[in-house]
Design a protein around this motif. Structure first.
Motif, PDB file in Angstrom:
ATOM      1  N   VAL A   1       5.458   9.178  18.810  1.00  0.00           N
ATOM      2  CA  VAL A   1       6.565  10.102  19.080  1.00  0.00           C
ATOM      3  C   VAL A   1       7.826   9.480  18.496  1.00  0.00           C
ATOM      4  O   VAL A   1       8.090   8.296  18.694  1.00  0.00           O
ATOM      5  CB  VAL A   1       6.760  10.329  20.601  1.00  0.00           C
ATOM      6  CG1 VAL A   1       7.945  11.250  20.853  1.00  0.00           C
ATOM      7  CG2 VAL A   1       5.497  10.898  21.236  1.00  0.00           C
ATOM      8  N   LEU A   2       8.589  10.270  17.743  1.00  0.00           N
ATOM      9  CA  LEU A   2       9.851   9.793  17.171  1.00  0.00           C
ATOM     10  C   LEU A   2      10.979  10.396  17.996  1.00  0.00           C
ATOM     11  O   LEU A   2      11.125  11.623  18.067  1.00  0.00           O
ATOM     12  CB  LEU A   2       9.994  10.242  15.714  1.00  0.00           C
ATOM     13  CG  LEU A   2       9.117   9.538  14.666  1.00  0.00           C
ATOM     14  CD1 LEU A   2       7.649   9.840  14.852  1.00  0.00           C
ATOM     15  CD2 LEU A   2       9.559   9.945  13.269  1.00  0.00           C
ATOM     16  N   GLU A   3      11.769   9.535  18.625  1.00  0.00           N
ATOM     17  CA  GLU A   3      12.852  10.022  19.465  1.00  0.00           C
ATOM     18  C   GLU A   3      13.869  10.821  18.651  1.00  0.00           C
ATOM     19  O   GLU A   3      13.874  10.773  17.421  1.00  0.00           O
ATOM     20  CB  GLU A   3      13.532   8.840  20.153  1.00  0.00           C
ATOM     21  CG  GLU A   3      12.691   8.283  21.292  1.00  0.00           C
ATOM     22  CD  GLU A   3      12.307   6.845  21.075  1.00  0.00           C
ATOM     23  OE1 GLU A   3      11.623   6.541  20.073  1.00  0.00           O
ATOM     24  OE2 GLU A   3      12.707   6.015  21.918  1.00  0.00           O
ATOM     25  N   GLU A   4      14.778  11.484  19.365  1.00  0.00           N
ATOM     26  CA  GLU A   4      15.684  12.422  18.701  1.00  0.00           C
ATOM     27  C   GLU A   4      16.405  11.785  17.513  1.00  0.00           C
ATOM     28  O   GLU A   4      16.961  10.691  17.609  1.00  0.00           O
ATOM     29  CB  GLU A   4      16.695  13.012  19.695  1.00  0.00           C
ATOM     30  CG  GLU A   4      17.544  12.008  20.433  1.00  0.00           C
ATOM     31  CD  GLU A   4      18.497  12.687  21.418  1.00  0.00           C
ATOM     32  OE1 GLU A   4      18.566  12.213  22.559  1.00  0.00           O
ATOM     33  OE2 GLU A   4      19.160  13.671  21.047  1.00  0.00           O
TER      34      GLU A   4
ATOM     35  N   VAL B   1      13.052  16.091  17.731  1.00  0.00           N
ATOM     36  CA  VAL B   1      12.075  15.106  18.197  1.00  0.00           C
ATOM     37  C   VAL B   1      10.748  15.418  17.498  1.00  0.00           C
ATOM     38  O   VAL B   1      10.358  16.585  17.400  1.00  0.00           O
ATOM     39  CB  VAL B   1      11.898  15.178  19.730  1.00  0.00           C
ATOM     40  CG1 VAL B   1      10.802  14.233  20.203  1.00  0.00           C
ATOM     41  CG2 VAL B   1      13.219  14.856  20.427  1.00  0.00           C
TER      42      VAL B   1
ATOM     43  N   LYS C   1      15.260  18.647  21.012  1.00  0.00           N
ATOM     44  CA  LYS C   1      15.054  17.808  22.188  1.00  0.00           C
ATOM     45  C   LYS C   1      14.954  18.619  23.473  1.00  0.00           C
ATOM     46  O   LYS C   1      14.259  18.217  24.405  1.00  0.00           O
ATOM     47  CB  LYS C   1      16.169  16.764  22.317  1.00  0.00           C
ATOM     48  CG  LYS C   1      15.846  15.790  23.448  1.00  0.00           C
ATOM     49  CD  LYS C   1      16.770  14.623  23.597  1.00  0.00           C
ATOM     50  CE  LYS C   1      16.278  13.770  24.772  1.00  0.00           C
ATOM     51  NZ  LYS C   1      17.231  12.727  25.142  1.00  0.00           N
TER      52      LYS C   1
END
Lengths: 252, 252
Positions: free
Chosen positions: B58-61, B104, B36
């Motif tokens: 986008v895949l968050e943390e 991420v 991240k």
């Protein structure tokens, strides 16, 4: 006045009022400043919600000069709002003594641009004629969440004559960096607005409900509103209506 | 085969080869995973360089399931590359034991989509006919910098007959999430390519230089390349040609 001169009048505090109607043809921008810790999630929020949050420039941590304006964003807006833990702390005319090396600045398109195009195409805007700030409302339309940033869309309203609506849709859909086409036409209750005469931001306008239809556009207040939900220790924004005037000519 | 079944064949390690030509009509994606700490600057880099880095998800943390595929990105690609400090460490067939809560994941459009449209419109693609990986080259075209992420564009090349070029431009410019229109047509040296027969990635193709013109498109290898310049302690990507197959149908 040229944008550079106009911004100097803010910097020297000769003028600290609204930028509405200033520097014809130059793009104006909403501004939000957050500590870098929040920057990824906020940028992702903007990318997922381009109608409310059309990004026109991002200043990396510590950077104070945008790409689209030969300006110092700490001094060159007429008025700023400082929020702490999601609450308005105070309004100030510069943020030099508040600046931190980890601040990231987001510049977001505003509706001044498409309003000008509407007027040039013969569409009357009542809030301008009545010399009021455009009325804005909280809605029940959810934004797409990104990390900690979530909340509903804020919209601005312009009451149009039925035969103007098609034209207004076609004109505004071209302005991708200025909120684009309307998000709702006609029924305020359907998007959670209970009283059209009681806006959450801006000022109420008078119009003949039998002759004009309310048309709603995504509004640049959305990211400010959603940002405050997250209650960051500090967030700085332009004061409503007190935008950054850029050196970039509006798209046509 | 349906994307879900196909991904299960990767997860169970029944198949670990390239995804080229698999699951017709479904979007495939380049994948880059970063801690991240790098996510804001990398997302900004992608936003500033949309032709090389068209973000599709986008895949968050810590998130392992994309919005555009009912998949686990730790197991559902056929092959991964793990880079440490800017160097390839190893190739693996899953990254379960490498996964970290602060990772991420970025999914970026790839040219498989527009290649299909070119072929459907009667344009022959020599690398497919010669069963080779499309040739890719480092150029002297600078990307727009974002924080620590900077570097030149990588391009892919397809050699077309002169009368096909206009059509190819028109077809590919519609594919905004798949690199869009060409970035250069005709003269490899002008963009810093010294030897067209010696690509930096992929494989060389044979073509009659008198009859065909090299046409260059921005390439999804760019962000991987630029990412490695930054030398992050760890960065994970799909192995070239071993993409994530999504559940999303290609745009038409």
């Amino acid at each position: 006045m040229h944008p550079k001169q106009q911004r100097e009048s803010f910097r020297s505090k000769q003028y600290t009022g609204t930028t509405s109607g200033m520097c014809d043809n130059y793009l104006q921008a909403n501004m939000i400043i957050l500590p870098k810790e929040y920057a990824f999630e906020f940028l992702l929020f903007c990318q997922r919600n381009p109608k409310s949050c059309p990004i026109i420039d991002v200043l990396e941590e510590g950077v104070t000069t945008p790409q689209i304006a030969d300006a110092d964003i700490r001094t060159d807006l007429p008025k700023y709002r400082i929020y702490r833990n999601g609450q308005l702390d105070k309004e100030v005319t510069d943020i030099k003594d508040k600046w931190r090396a980890d601040f990231v600045t987001f510049l977001i398109g505003c509706s001044f641009t498409f309003e000008k195009a509407l007027i040039e195409n013969g569409i009357r805007l009542l809030h301008q004629e009545q010399e009021r700030v455009v009325p804005m409302y909280k809605t029940n339309i959810p934004c797409e969440k990104a990390g900690r940033f979530e909340g509903n869309m804020v919209v601005s309203m312009r009451a149009l004559e039925p035969e103007e609506i098609d034209k207004a849709v076609k004109i505004t859909e071209r302005f991708e960096t200025s909120h684009g086409s309307p998000v709702h036409i006609g029924n305020p209750e359907e998007i959670g607005i209970k009283d059209i005469d009681n806006p959450d931001y801006g000022e109420s306008i008078s119009f003949d409900k039998k002759k004009r239809t309310p048309v709603f556009w995504a509004c640049g207040v959305t990211p400010q509103n959603v940002g405050l939900n997250v209650k960051p220790p500090i967030m700085i924004a332009h004061a409503p209506g007190h935008m950054l005037i850029t050196d970039q000519l509006e798209e046509k």
